[in-house]
Enzyme design. Sequence first.
Site, PDB file in Angstrom:
ATOM      1  N   LYS A 127       0.403  -1.388   0.133  1.00  0.00           N
ATOM      2  CA  LYS A 127      -0.011  -0.079   0.081  1.00  0.00           C
ATOM      3  C   LYS A 127       0.925   1.229   0.194  1.00  0.00           C
ATOM      4  CE  LYS A 127      -3.590  -1.922   1.827  1.00  0.00           C
ATOM      5  NZ  LYS A 127      -4.777  -2.541   2.826  1.00  0.00           N
TER       6      LYS A 127
ATOM      7  N   LYS B 141      -3.231 -10.527  -8.862  1.00  0.00           N
ATOM      8  CA  LYS B 141      -4.459 -11.398  -8.150  1.00  0.00           C
ATOM      9  C   LYS B 141      -5.631  -9.681  -9.118  1.00  0.00           C
ATOM     10  CE  LYS B 141      -4.674  -8.157  -4.163  1.00  0.00           C
ATOM     11  NZ  LYS B 141      -5.804  -8.145  -2.837  1.00  0.00           N
TER      12      LYS B 141
ATOM     13  N   LYS C  52     -10.271  -3.978  -7.448  1.00  0.00           N
ATOM     14  CA  LYS C  52      -9.965  -2.859  -8.155  1.00  0.00           C
ATOM     15  C   LYS C  52      -8.736  -2.167  -8.624  1.00  0.00           C
ATOM     16  CE  LYS C  52     -13.540   0.117  -8.191  1.00  0.00           C
ATOM     17  NZ  LYS C  52     -15.442   0.648  -7.566  1.00  0.00           N
TER      18      LYS C  52
HETATM   19  P1  TYM Z   1     -11.159  -6.736  -0.183  1.00  0.00           P
HETATM   20  O1  TYM Z   1     -12.927  -5.516   0.653  1.00  0.00           O
HETATM   21  O2  TYM Z   1     -10.245  -6.497  -0.583  1.00  0.00           O
HETATM   22  O3  TYM Z   1     -11.991  -8.110  -0.385  1.00  0.00           O
HETATM   23  C1  TYM Z   1     -12.550  -8.483   0.206  1.00  0.00           C
HETATM   24  C2  TYM Z   1     -12.562 -10.688  -0.191  1.00  0.00           C
HETATM   25  O4  TYM Z   1     -12.516 -10.840  -1.313  1.00  0.00           O
HETATM   26  C3  TYM Z   1     -11.053 -11.217  -1.180  1.00  0.00           C
HETATM   27  N1  TYM Z   1     -10.711 -10.923  -2.657  1.00  0.00           N
HETATM   28  C4  TYM Z   1     -10.145 -12.054  -3.204  1.00  0.00           C
HETATM   29  N2  TYM Z   1     -10.156 -13.468  -3.332  1.00  0.00           N
HETATM   30  C5  TYM Z   1      -9.497 -14.067  -4.355  1.00  0.00           C
HETATM   31  N3  TYM Z   1      -8.734 -14.177  -5.470  1.00  0.00           N
HETATM   32  C6  TYM Z   1      -8.841 -12.230  -5.486  1.00  0.00           C
HETATM   33  N4  TYM Z   1      -8.455 -11.389  -6.491  1.00  0.00           N
HETATM   34  C7  TYM Z   1      -9.605 -11.726  -4.446  1.00  0.00           C
HETATM   35  N5  TYM Z   1     -10.348  -9.942  -4.413  1.00  0.00           N
HETATM   36  C8  TYM Z   1     -10.219 -10.272  -3.503  1.00  0.00           C
HETATM   37  C9  TYM Z   1     -10.139 -10.856  -0.060  1.00  0.00           C
HETATM   38  O5  TYM Z   1      -9.753 -11.712   0.230  1.00  0.00           O
HETATM   39  C10 TYM Z   1     -11.315 -10.733   0.876  1.00  0.00           C
HETATM   40  O6  TYM Z   1     -11.828 -12.090   1.259  1.00  0.00           O
HETATM   41  N6  TYM Z   1      -9.170  -6.514   4.806  1.00  0.00           N
HETATM   42  C11 TYM Z   1      -9.991  -6.921   3.805  1.00  0.00           C
HETATM   43  C12 TYM Z   1     -11.013  -6.299   4.615  1.00  0.00           C
HETATM   44  C13 TYM Z   1     -11.106  -6.590   6.014  1.00  0.00           C
HETATM   45  C14 TYM Z   1     -11.496  -7.975   6.721  1.00  0.00           C
HETATM   46  C15 TYM Z   1     -11.718  -7.985   8.084  1.00  0.00           C
HETATM   47  C16 TYM Z   1     -11.614  -9.810   5.972  1.00  0.00           C
HETATM   48  C17 TYM Z   1     -11.551  -6.129   7.133  1.00  0.00           C
HETATM   49  N7  TYM Z   1     -12.079  -6.178   8.287  1.00  0.00           N
HETATM   50  C18 TYM Z   1     -11.843  -9.145   9.108  1.00  0.00           C
HETATM   51  C19 TYM Z   1     -11.640 -10.317   7.019  1.00  0.00           C
HETATM   52  C20 TYM Z   1     -11.723 -10.458   8.222  1.00  0.00           C
HETATM   53  C21 TYM Z   1      -9.543  -6.317   2.581  1.00  0.00           C
HETATM   54  O7  TYM Z   1      -9.726  -5.762   2.045  1.00  0.00           O
HETATM   55  O8  TYM Z   1     -10.472  -7.290   1.865  1.00  0.00           O
END
Ligand code: TYM
Length: 339
Positions: free
Chosen positions: A128, A208, A211
């Site tokens: 990041k 991966k 967005k």
């Molecule tokens: P975020 O919003 O980026 O993504 C949400 C979920 O989608 C999964 N994901 C993917 N899985 C496989 N391939 C991909 N290309 C891919 N892109 C996204 C992510 O692994 C996620 O499960 N930090 C987290 C949000 C968060 C969170 C939490 C998650 C905040 N608090 C507590 C679990 C528990 C995030 O930015 O996910």
Amino acid sequence: MTDAATKPTPRPSSLPAKPRIYSGIQPTGRPHLGNDLGAIRNYVALQDRYEAIYCIVDYHALTHVHDPEVLRRQTLEMAAALIALGLDPKRCTVFVQSHRPEVTELCWLFNTVTPVGWLQRTPTYKEKRANQPEDVNHGLLTYPVLQAADIALPKASLVPIGKDQAPHLELTREIVRAFNARYGETFPEPKAVYTEAPVVLGTDGVKKMSKSIGNTIEVLAEPDMIRKQVMSMMTDTQRILRTDPGRPQVCNVCQLHRHFGDDYEEIWEGERTARAGCVDTKKLLAQRIIDHYAPARETYRELMADPVRLRGILDEGAERIRPIAEATMAEVRERMGLR
Ligand code: TYM
């Protein structure tokens, strides 16, 4: 569905009777294929087996979204999308992170048991920092502590996530371990639950799907947009001519066919023997994605047309976890000497 860790974790005495699952997703608007295949499919599958809590993490998003209108709109879009993709607010809790501000207090308390070195070493922090060098705010560093607080507030023991979140979950485990060691067994050490597609590659076929990279296929977008995104996908870069045999094992388009339809082997063979060209395989994939998500697209439209109903669902979700959050915070304050 696969559990990452196999050894059972000892259950602290104050754990909820039924295992609780929790996951968070950023309010990035409409989800992409990576979100759905990597995480949301498990949210849906797990809502009947466990007490399930799903959160749209708007506090986390503030580390990079600075327009209040965009944040508000994208929060509602994500809520509508989660419900359209199969979350049933009667069978699980869906809420917005900032509607339960207790989590920020727990985050601060967790900060005091978290060595700075753990956070500086986190690969997502390094990523990041590189992605937004003009805005390396403190929220980026403490982001995983807030994530640990999210999971610990409801004392969740299972967390459905994609593989990219594995370092954050590992840190959560370390943070709750540090808390438990200093103040007594309070929180379970949560385990990750992965889908069959823990890493979905983007349209570039290399990174991966994300967005922020702009290599997504938005599952609830209009058919034309989905077609455009799928047709832009990289296939096997060594396949130049239509008659060249392909390598389906490295072709992202072929790999995604696994999740849409039951003829994956046939598609694999078609690509390997050059019976099918890249364009044919992409056209087929686009149509299948469009068809698969058609009912969800319709529900999404209906929900977005009724923001009052949507806000009602989110308010109810936040109210439902109020007693859980209050009980955890009362226990934590007591253990830490704050009351
Ligand atoms: P975020 O919003 O980026 O993504 C949400 C979920 O989608 C999964 N994901 C993917 N899985 C496989 N391939 C991909 N290309 C891919 N892109 C996204 C992510 O692994 C996620 O499960 N930090 C987290 C949000 C968060 C969170 C939490 C998650 C905040 N608090 C507590 C679990 C528990 C995030 O930015 O996910």
